[in-house]
Design a protein around this motif. Structure first.
Motif, PDB file in Angstrom:
ATOM      1  N   PRO A   1      -8.344 -17.856  16.258  1.00 29.19           N
ATOM      2  CA  PRO A   1      -9.309 -17.318  17.226  1.00 29.19           C
ATOM      3  C   PRO A   1      -8.645 -17.037  18.565  1.00 29.19           C
ATOM      4  O   PRO A   1      -7.729 -17.760  18.989  1.00 29.19           O
ATOM      5  N   ALA A   2      -9.067 -15.960  19.203  1.00 32.26           N
ATOM      6  CA  ALA A   2      -8.556 -15.661  20.543  1.00 32.26           C
ATOM      7  C   ALA A   2      -9.010 -16.754  21.503  1.00 32.26           C
ATOM      8  O   ALA A   2     -10.091 -17.341  21.348  1.00 32.26           O
ATOM      9  N   ARG A   3      -8.187 -17.015  22.490  1.00 29.83           N
ATOM     10  CA  ARG A   3      -8.494 -18.080  23.433  1.00 29.83           C
ATOM     11  C   ARG A   3      -9.830 -17.797  24.132  1.00 29.83           C
ATOM     12  O   ARG A   3     -10.064 -16.695  24.632  1.00 29.83           O
TER      13      ARG A   3
ATOM     14  N   ASN B   1     -25.928 -18.864  17.330  1.00 32.35           N
ATOM     15  CA  ASN B   1     -26.397 -19.318  16.018  1.00 32.35           C
ATOM     16  C   ASN B   1     -25.318 -20.066  15.247  1.00 32.35           C
ATOM     17  O   ASN B   1     -25.504 -20.398  14.068  1.00 32.35           O
ATOM     18  N   GLY B   2     -24.173 -20.309  15.890  1.00 38.89           N
ATOM     19  CA  GLY B   2     -23.089 -21.028  15.236  1.00 38.89           C
ATOM     20  C   GLY B   2     -22.239 -20.182  14.322  1.00 38.89           C
ATOM     21  O   GLY B   2     -21.435 -20.715  13.535  1.00 38.89           O
ATOM     22  N   VAL B   3     -22.367 -18.851  14.415  1.00 41.58           N
ATOM     23  CA  VAL B   3     -21.601 -17.948  13.548  1.00 41.58           C
ATOM     24  C   VAL B   3     -20.326 -17.522  14.250  1.00 41.58           C
ATOM     25  O   VAL B   3     -20.359 -17.059  15.399  1.00 41.58           O
ATOM     26  N   ASP B   4     -19.206 -17.671  13.562  1.00 40.62           N
ATOM     27  CA  ASP B   4     -17.913 -17.291  14.122  1.00 40.62           C
ATOM     28  C   ASP B   4     -17.862 -15.770  14.280  1.00 40.62           C
ATOM     29  O   ASP B   4     -18.142 -15.033  13.320  1.00 40.62           O
ATOM     30  N   PRO B   5     -17.490 -15.256  15.446  1.00 39.18           N
ATOM     31  CA  PRO B   5     -17.435 -13.797  15.633  1.00 39.18           C
ATOM     32  C   PRO B   5     -16.418 -13.123  14.722  1.00 39.18           C
ATOM     33  O   PRO B   5     -16.564 -11.940  14.401  1.00 39.18           O
TER      34      PRO B   5
ATOM     35  N   ARG C   1     -17.348  -9.817  12.505  1.00 44.89           N
ATOM     36  CA  ARG C   1     -16.583  -8.562  12.498  1.00 44.89           C
ATOM     37  C   ARG C   1     -16.183  -8.171  11.072  1.00 44.89           C
ATOM     38  O   ARG C   1     -16.280  -6.994  10.684  1.00 44.89           O
ATOM     39  N   THR C   2     -15.730  -9.134  10.289  1.00 44.02           N
ATOM     40  CA  THR C   2     -15.332  -8.837   8.919  1.00 44.02           C
ATOM     41  C   THR C   2     -16.526  -8.389   8.080  1.00 44.02           C
ATOM     42  O   THR C   2     -16.419  -7.470   7.261  1.00 44.02           O
ATOM     43  N   LYS C   3     -17.661  -9.022   8.284  1.00 41.22           N
ATOM     44  CA  LYS C   3     -18.874  -8.637   7.547  1.00 41.22           C
ATOM     45  C   LYS C   3     -19.269  -7.199   7.882  1.00 41.22           C
ATOM     46  O   LYS C   3     -19.644  -6.419   6.993  1.00 41.22           O
TER      47      LYS C   3
END
Length: 432
Positions: A167-169, A176-180, A184-186
């Motif tokens: 992950p970028a710093r 909602n606790g979803v990793d960005p 993006r991949t989705k």
């Protein structure tokens, strides 16, 4: 009949009932309205591979500046870009996606270097007794690695994480606790499904699917992945001359960082590239337990070149079935020749050979033997997880491709198979 068996039967019947996917326009494609609109939009402007500009973009995204260029990384990067530029048949859509990929790889390398500086103890983390699946595409590797990854005691690499492992710093989950990175991949996967839906039947890389760690190797610009995106014989030759022991050591460093970010330490890995890199693989992971999958090379080649030809309707200005046949027959020959040559580097007591015709429907006994050789207990809880995965993922779940070698590529299965006698002599492989 138990519930799991009934579920398996129902899902398999649905898959069997799905129409075969045939291509009447494989080498002379008839584009959909969506595909034409995409190309009209993307072909309007030529994509520039200016290295300084790409580095600036990656630096801005990472918030870091150190690429760790102590081992000639920039030289490999320049060779990578030169190979792309030498492919004059690429559409701007493909050039754009490859440029985005390079920027993404650079951003992740910058972020990794920064992470290692802040937490030097990462490089002391042990990668313990990994399971590694080695075999050609379409030989059961994806099925097997996803199956083993159902064991929660192991650590696998989902596709979304393979694309952005570090992950970028300052970037973290949303409200909602979803990793960005997942988001993006989705989004990219949904766009692909809209423009090329047949991809799911060939190789559906949905965000949660377990992916190959060669994407991590390419943070060091050291994998064969580019060959699947463009016609880059120059990169193939450059890659083949690299000291892969160094680059697999870098791969281990990435795995250590991922373990630091989200354990555990026992990894479940897989890649066809390992077929020709067994010396580096065994030197890097000497305590690994390796599952080799084997299948008729004709099945591998016809699948690869059909998938490439289908993808080329959007990726390239024209489709050249003769080039695809010649290049990928040679490439599979190289990979399998190296596997035959180096197979004995992996100790018999830490490895197993799995023939494709023995895999489907026989997974549980094979897993029992694999776990026995890896000296890992196959608990009742893990066994139930495996059974649930098998019930939900029968072969042909997304439909099946009807391959027509003679029609599309002007060669028969027997003509193609004749080049691989050395492989049939070494392993239990049946002609299909």
């Amino acid at each position: 009949m138990g519930a799991a068996s009934e579920a398996t039967g129902a899902i398999q019947q649905a898959a069997d009932d799905a129409a075969d996917l045939a291509f009447d326009d494989l080498t002379s494609p008839q584009l959909t309205d969506v595909q034409r609109q995409v190309l009209e939009f993307t072909e309007a402007k030529r994509v520039n591979f200016d290295l300084d500009q790409m580095l600036a973009e990656a630096t801005a995204q990472a918030g870091a500046t150190d690429l760790d260029d102590t081992d000639g990384f920039t030289d490999r990067l320049r060779a990578h870009l030169a190979a792309i530029e030498a492919d004059e048949g690429l559409r701007q859509l493909t050039r754009s996606s490859l440029r985005q990929r390079v920027v993404r790889l650079l951003r992740n390398r910058l972020s990794l270097t920064e992470l290692l500086k802040r937490y030097p103890e990462i490089e002391s983390i042990e990668i313990e007794n990994p399971f590694i699946v080695v075999g050609m595409p379409r030989s059961g590797t994806t099925h097997l690695v996803n199956l083993i990854a159902a064991d929660p005691r192991g650590r696998a690499l989902p596709y979304w994480e393979s694309q952005e492992p570090i992950p970028a710093r300052g970037e973290g989950p949303d409200i909602n606790g979803v990793d960005p990175r997942y988001t993006r991949t989705k989004r990219e996967h949904e766009a692909l499904m809209a423009s090329a839906p047949v991809v799911a039947a060939m190789h559906d890389r949905f965000p949660e699917a377990i992916e190959e760690e060669v994407e991590l190797l390419d943070l060091d610009m050291a994998s064969y992945v580019l060959e699947w995106h463009a016609r880059v014989p120059d990169w193939r030759d450059y890659y083949m001359n690299l000291d892969q022991t160094r680059h697999y050591a870098y791969l281990k460093k990435v795995l250590q960082a991922l373990t630091f970010l989200r354990g555990p330490r026992t990894w479940i890995l897989k890649s066809p590239q390992h077929c020709e890199q067994l010396p580096a693989l065994t030197a890097t992971f000497p305590d690994a337990t390796v599952a080799f999958t084997h299948r008729d090379p004709v099945a591998v080649i016809q699948s690869a070149i059909t998938m490439m030809a289908y993808s080329d309707r959007l990726r390239r200005n024209s489709i050249d079935p003769d080039w695809l046949l010649d290049y990928w027959t040679d490439r599979v020959h190289r990979l399998l020749s190296a596997c035959v040559r180096d197979r004995e580097l992996v100790p018999a007591e830490r490895s197993i050979d799995i023939s494709f015709h023995h895999l489907n429907g026989n997974e549980m006994p094979l897993l029992e033997e694999l776990y026995r050789r890896g000296e890992v207990e196959l608990t009742p809880k893990v066994r139930r997880r495996f059974e649930r995965y098998l019930a939900s993922n029968p072969r042909g779940k997304h439909g099946r491709i009807r391959y027509e070698l003679q029609r599309h590529f002007g060669v028969t299965a027997d003509e193609l198979r004749n080049r691989f006698g050395f492989y049939f002599d070494r392993f239990d492989v049946r002609p299909e």
